[in-house]
Design a protein around this motif. Structure first.
Motif, PDB file in Angstrom:
ATOM      1  N   GLY A 297      21.568   7.487  -9.240  1.00  0.00           N
ATOM      2  CA  GLY A 297      22.457   6.801  -9.990  1.00  0.00           C
ATOM      3  C   GLY A 297      22.234   5.313  -9.807  1.00  0.00           C
ATOM      4  N   PHE A 298      22.212   4.415 -10.749  1.00  0.00           N
ATOM      5  CA  PHE A 298      22.022   3.005 -10.739  1.00  0.00           C
ATOM      6  C   PHE A 298      22.983   2.252 -11.772  1.00  0.00           C
ATOM      7  CE2 PHE A 298      19.655  -0.777 -12.310  1.00  0.00           C
ATOM      8  CZ  PHE A 298      19.992  -1.709 -11.133  1.00  0.00           C
ATOM      9  N   ARG A 299      24.132   1.900 -10.667  1.00  0.00           N
ATOM     10  CA  ARG A 299      25.389   0.940 -11.396  1.00  0.00           C
ATOM     11  C   ARG A 299      25.113  -0.361 -11.127  1.00  0.00           C
ATOM     12  NH1 ARG A 299      31.010   4.550 -10.621  1.00  0.00           N
ATOM     13  NH2 ARG A 299      30.388   6.254 -12.091  1.00  0.00           N
ATOM     14  N   VAL A 300      25.571  -1.172 -12.333  1.00  0.00           N
ATOM     15  CA  VAL A 300      25.556  -2.516 -12.152  1.00  0.00           C
ATOM     16  C   VAL A 300      26.929  -2.987 -12.621  1.00  0.00           C
ATOM     17  CG1 VAL A 300      24.925  -4.669 -13.571  1.00  0.00           C
ATOM     18  CG2 VAL A 300      23.032  -2.751 -13.334  1.00  0.00           C
ATOM     19  N   THR A 301      27.623  -3.600 -11.657  1.00  0.00           N
ATOM     20  CA  THR A 301      28.860  -4.434 -11.731  1.00  0.00           C
ATOM     21  C   THR A 301      28.540  -5.987 -11.570  1.00  0.00           C
ATOM     22  OG1 THR A 301      30.099  -2.424 -11.170  1.00  0.00           O
ATOM     23  CG2 THR A 301      31.335  -4.510 -11.098  1.00  0.00           C
TER      24      THR A 301
ATOM     25  N   VAL B 256      19.792   5.925 -16.814  1.00  0.00           N
ATOM     26  CA  VAL B 256      18.999   4.812 -16.255  1.00  0.00           C
ATOM     27  C   VAL B 256      19.861   3.874 -15.623  1.00  0.00           C
ATOM     28  CG1 VAL B 256      16.918   3.227 -16.485  1.00  0.00           C
ATOM     29  CG2 VAL B 256      17.211   5.442 -17.833  1.00  0.00           C
ATOM     30  N   MET B 257      20.780   3.028 -16.302  1.00  0.00           N
ATOM     31  CA  MET B 257      21.465   2.110 -15.928  1.00  0.00           C
ATOM     32  C   MET B 257      22.963   2.322 -16.418  1.00  0.00           C
ATOM     33  SD  MET B 257      21.119  -1.957 -16.935  1.00  0.00           S
ATOM     34  CE  MET B 257      19.564  -2.222 -16.042  1.00  0.00           C
ATOM     35  N   GLU B 258      23.944   1.966 -15.444  1.00  0.00           N
ATOM     36  CA  GLU B 258      25.370   2.247 -16.006  1.00  0.00           C
ATOM     37  C   GLU B 258      25.996   0.931 -15.633  1.00  0.00           C
ATOM     38  OE1 GLU B 258      27.114   5.230 -13.833  1.00  0.00           O
ATOM     39  OE2 GLU B 258      26.214   6.950 -15.160  1.00  0.00           O
ATOM     40  N   VAL B 259      26.446   0.398 -16.701  1.00  0.00           N
ATOM     41  CA  VAL B 259      27.069  -1.069 -16.541  1.00  0.00           C
ATOM     42  C   VAL B 259      28.613  -0.821 -16.591  1.00  0.00           C
ATOM     43  CG1 VAL B 259      27.597  -3.454 -17.629  1.00  0.00           C
ATOM     44  CG2 VAL B 259      25.261  -2.303 -17.897  1.00  0.00           C
ATOM     45  N   ILE B 260      29.293  -1.110 -15.103  1.00  0.00           N
ATOM     46  CA  ILE B 260      30.549  -0.490 -15.221  1.00  0.00           C
ATOM     47  C   ILE B 260      31.429  -1.866 -14.771  1.00  0.00           C
ATOM     48  CG2 ILE B 260      29.978   0.330 -12.893  1.00  0.00           C
ATOM     49  CD1 ILE B 260      32.197   2.342 -13.522  1.00  0.00           C
ATOM     50  N   ASP B 261      32.695  -1.841 -15.407  1.00  0.00           N
ATOM     51  CA  ASP B 261      33.736  -2.829 -15.024  1.00  0.00           C
ATOM     52  C   ASP B 261      33.212  -4.262 -14.889  1.00  0.00           C
ATOM     53  OD1 ASP B 261      35.743  -0.737 -14.605  1.00  0.00           O
ATOM     54  OD2 ASP B 261      35.076  -0.524 -12.511  1.00  0.00           O
ATOM     55  N   SER B 262      32.539  -4.502 -16.030  1.00  0.00           N
ATOM     56  CA  SER B 262      31.457  -6.059 -16.127  1.00  0.00           C
ATOM     57  C   SER B 262      32.084  -6.743 -17.107  1.00  0.00           C
ATOM     58  CB  SER B 262      30.150  -5.626 -16.269  1.00  0.00           C
ATOM     59  OG  SER B 262      29.572  -4.959 -14.891  1.00  0.00           O
TER      60      SER B 262
ATOM     61  N   GLY C 280      19.982   5.877 -21.569  1.00  0.00           N
ATOM     62  CA  GLY C 280      19.244   4.644 -21.163  1.00  0.00           C
ATOM     63  C   GLY C 280      20.263   3.617 -20.744  1.00  0.00           C
ATOM     64  N   ILE C 281      20.973   2.772 -21.271  1.00  0.00           N
ATOM     65  CA  ILE C 281      22.047   2.144 -20.907  1.00  0.00           C
ATOM     66  C   ILE C 281      23.446   2.583 -21.335  1.00  0.00           C
ATOM     67  CG2 ILE C 281      23.154  -0.147 -20.609  1.00  0.00           C
ATOM     68  CD1 ILE C 281      20.194  -1.306 -21.388  1.00  0.00           C
ATOM     69  N   ARG C 282      24.113   2.733 -20.312  1.00  0.00           N
ATOM     70  CA  ARG C 282      25.486   3.091 -20.679  1.00  0.00           C
ATOM     71  C   ARG C 282      26.485   2.178 -20.318  1.00  0.00           C
ATOM     72  NH1 ARG C 282      29.138   8.752 -19.289  1.00  0.00           N
ATOM     73  NH2 ARG C 282      30.592   8.630 -20.808  1.00  0.00           N
ATOM     74  N   LEU C 283      27.601   1.560 -21.198  1.00  0.00           N
ATOM     75  CA  LEU C 283      28.622   0.727 -20.838  1.00  0.00           C
ATOM     76  C   LEU C 283      29.752   1.504 -20.503  1.00  0.00           C
ATOM     77  CD1 LEU C 283      27.707  -2.101 -23.731  1.00  0.00           C
ATOM     78  CD2 LEU C 283      26.702  -1.757 -21.328  1.00  0.00           C
ATOM     79  N   MET C 284      30.210   1.000 -19.715  1.00  0.00           N
ATOM     80  CA  MET C 284      31.624   1.796 -18.919  1.00  0.00           C
ATOM     81  C   MET C 284      32.682   0.721 -18.813  1.00  0.00           C
ATOM     82  SD  MET C 284      29.604   4.700 -16.569  1.00  0.00           S
ATOM     83  CE  MET C 284      31.069   5.622 -16.342  1.00  0.00           C
TER      84      MET C 284
END
Length: 438
Positions: A53-57, A87-93, A109-113
């Motif tokens: 898992g690859f999370r981006v905050t 691939v990429m989870e953008v979370i709490d951003s 691919g890119i999931r915004l959360m």
């Protein structure tokens, strides 16, 4: 210096931009975790391989967003080898911009959360195990900018963009989906494969100038706003190659200046929405079967100033619901009106009315009105919009369809696979200019 400029200078001084470079051999997760407002993370050319898992905050500000982008001149490729992970989870951003990356593999691919004020721009997202780009977990997504992305060859549920949730459980609001090129969401294992799907309760969004083709489900599908806010605007898009309806909407939509080939436009009930509060104005639809189908009407539906051509069906078919709530004005086409009357006249035929009109359902095609076309001046001025599909100012009385008449020498973008150039006319659509003749 004005007070406003002084204030902005103070903000920028307090949040200096840091440019941080990383390469494929560096710890990308760690670099992202340390980003602060105003930082730019520059990814060098190469392949960044992930197998978990690859999370981006990341949290920036309006004046100093966090930016993750390609340094150039090459394109960084982020590959998720594990199909159990996105691939990429953008979370709490908040106030995060992701630009010019290639994203492939994984599930989404890119999931915004649970994120808002996010820009995804100039990215290529392809060969994913599921949807390419999603925003379907966490309340209300506000002020998304999904622009100039190339999305193709999805799998699984296979949507190009899946925005919001079923039954208004989450929603996208006041966002821009513009200038994207989305295609081939119809692979052999795709079970849905909409190009752009905007879910129930989403409101105030603009879906503009996208090129969408070869989808399993509709090229564009929108539900109702569920009373949450203003209608969604769908304008200047071109679409073909849907294996379902080309465009489908339940309610609360302003649909104008679109070019739709090879499948019908359908207004019908979907989840809580029933056709009402719909304006379908200055579009061009060409299909072998019916051009426009209308079912389950419960509120006002306006169909005006369109060019609607069917080879062996109806130009407009009003099927069910309160058909008295459907207003027809200034439409021209081939196939007539079924289930209603007025507001439509038969044209001269597809080959006579357009520069290069045909029923193949795909480009090359040129749907600018030909000289002597029955579309010329046929629209109702009351429902004219200021610009056409190419961003060219309309005349009064307006020509029916997505295009105003062509000048010499020829101008405008020729419909084809690829990005549509962004031109003027994408903003306020209110008035046309007085006709000064051919």
């Amino acid at each position: 210096m004005s007070a406003r400029l002084l204030f902005l200078a103070m903000i920028l001084h307090s949040c200096p931009i840091r440019a941080i470079e990383v390469g494929p051999g560096d710890d990308l997760r760690s670099a992202i975790s340390r980003l602060t407002p105003g930082d730019e993370l520059l990814l060098l050319d190469g392949i960044y391989t992930l197998n978990s898992g690859f999370r981006v905050t990341a949290t920036g500000t309006e004046a100093a967003p966090v930016v993750i982008r390609a340094k150039g001149p090459g394109v960084p490729v982020i590959v998720q080898t594990n199909r159990a992970h996105n691939v990429m989870e953008v979370i709490d951003s908040q106030y995060l911009e992701i630009r010019d990356l290639e994203i492939t593999g994984g599930s989404h691919g890119i999931r915004l959360m649970n994120s808002s004020h996010i820009t995804i721009e100039g990215c290529e997202i392809h060969d994913t195990g599921d949807v390419a780009l999603s925003a379907n977990a966490g309340g209300t997504y506000r002020d998304l900018r999904l622009v100039r992305n190339h999305i193709h060859h999805t799998n699984g549920t296979g949507e190009g963009m899946y925005l919001g949730c079923n039954h208004d459980e989450c929603r996208v609001a006041n966002s821009l989906i513009e200038g994207n090129y989305i295609h081939h969401t119809n692979g052999p294992d795709v079970v849905q494969g909409d190009g752009i799907e905007l879910k129930e309760g989403s409101y105030g969004n603009v879906i503009r100038n996208n090129v969408i083709h070869d989808t399993r489900y509709p090229n564009i599908l929108t539900y109702s706003t569920a009373g949450n806010g203003p209608p969604n605007i769908i304008e200047g898009n071109v679409m073909w190659g849907s294996e379902d309806n080309a465009m489908q909407s339940a309610a609360d939509a302003i649909i104008r200046n679109n070019v739709i080939l090879g499948a019908p436009v359908v207004f019908q009930a979907h989840q809580a929405g029933r056709p009402s509060n719909i304006e379908f104005v200055h579009n061009t639809v060409v299909n072998v079967g019916n051009a426009v189908n209308v079912r389950n009407v419960t509120g006002p539906v306006l169909i005006a100033n369109n060019a609607l051509y069917s080879r062996r069906g109806a130009a407009i078919k009003l099927i069910s619901g309160n058909r008295n709530l459907v207003t027809l004005r200034g439409n021209v086409g081939q196939g007539g009106v079924s289930g209603g009357a007025g507001g439509y006249r038969e044209g001269l035929g597809i080959s006579a009315d357009f520069v290069n009109g045909h029923f193949s359902g795909k480009p090359p095609i040129d749907l600018v009105p030909a000289r002597g076309s029955s579309l010329l001046g046929a629209g109702d001025p009351e429902f004219a919009v200021a610009f056409d599909f190419d961003g060219t100012a309309r005349r009064v009385p307006p020509d029916a369809g997505a295009y105003t008449r062509q000048t010499v020498p020829a101008r405008g973008w020729q419909i084809r696979a690829g990005f549509k150039p962004v031109s003027g006319g994408g903003g306020e659509q209110t008035k046309a200019t007085e006709d000064d003749g051919d």
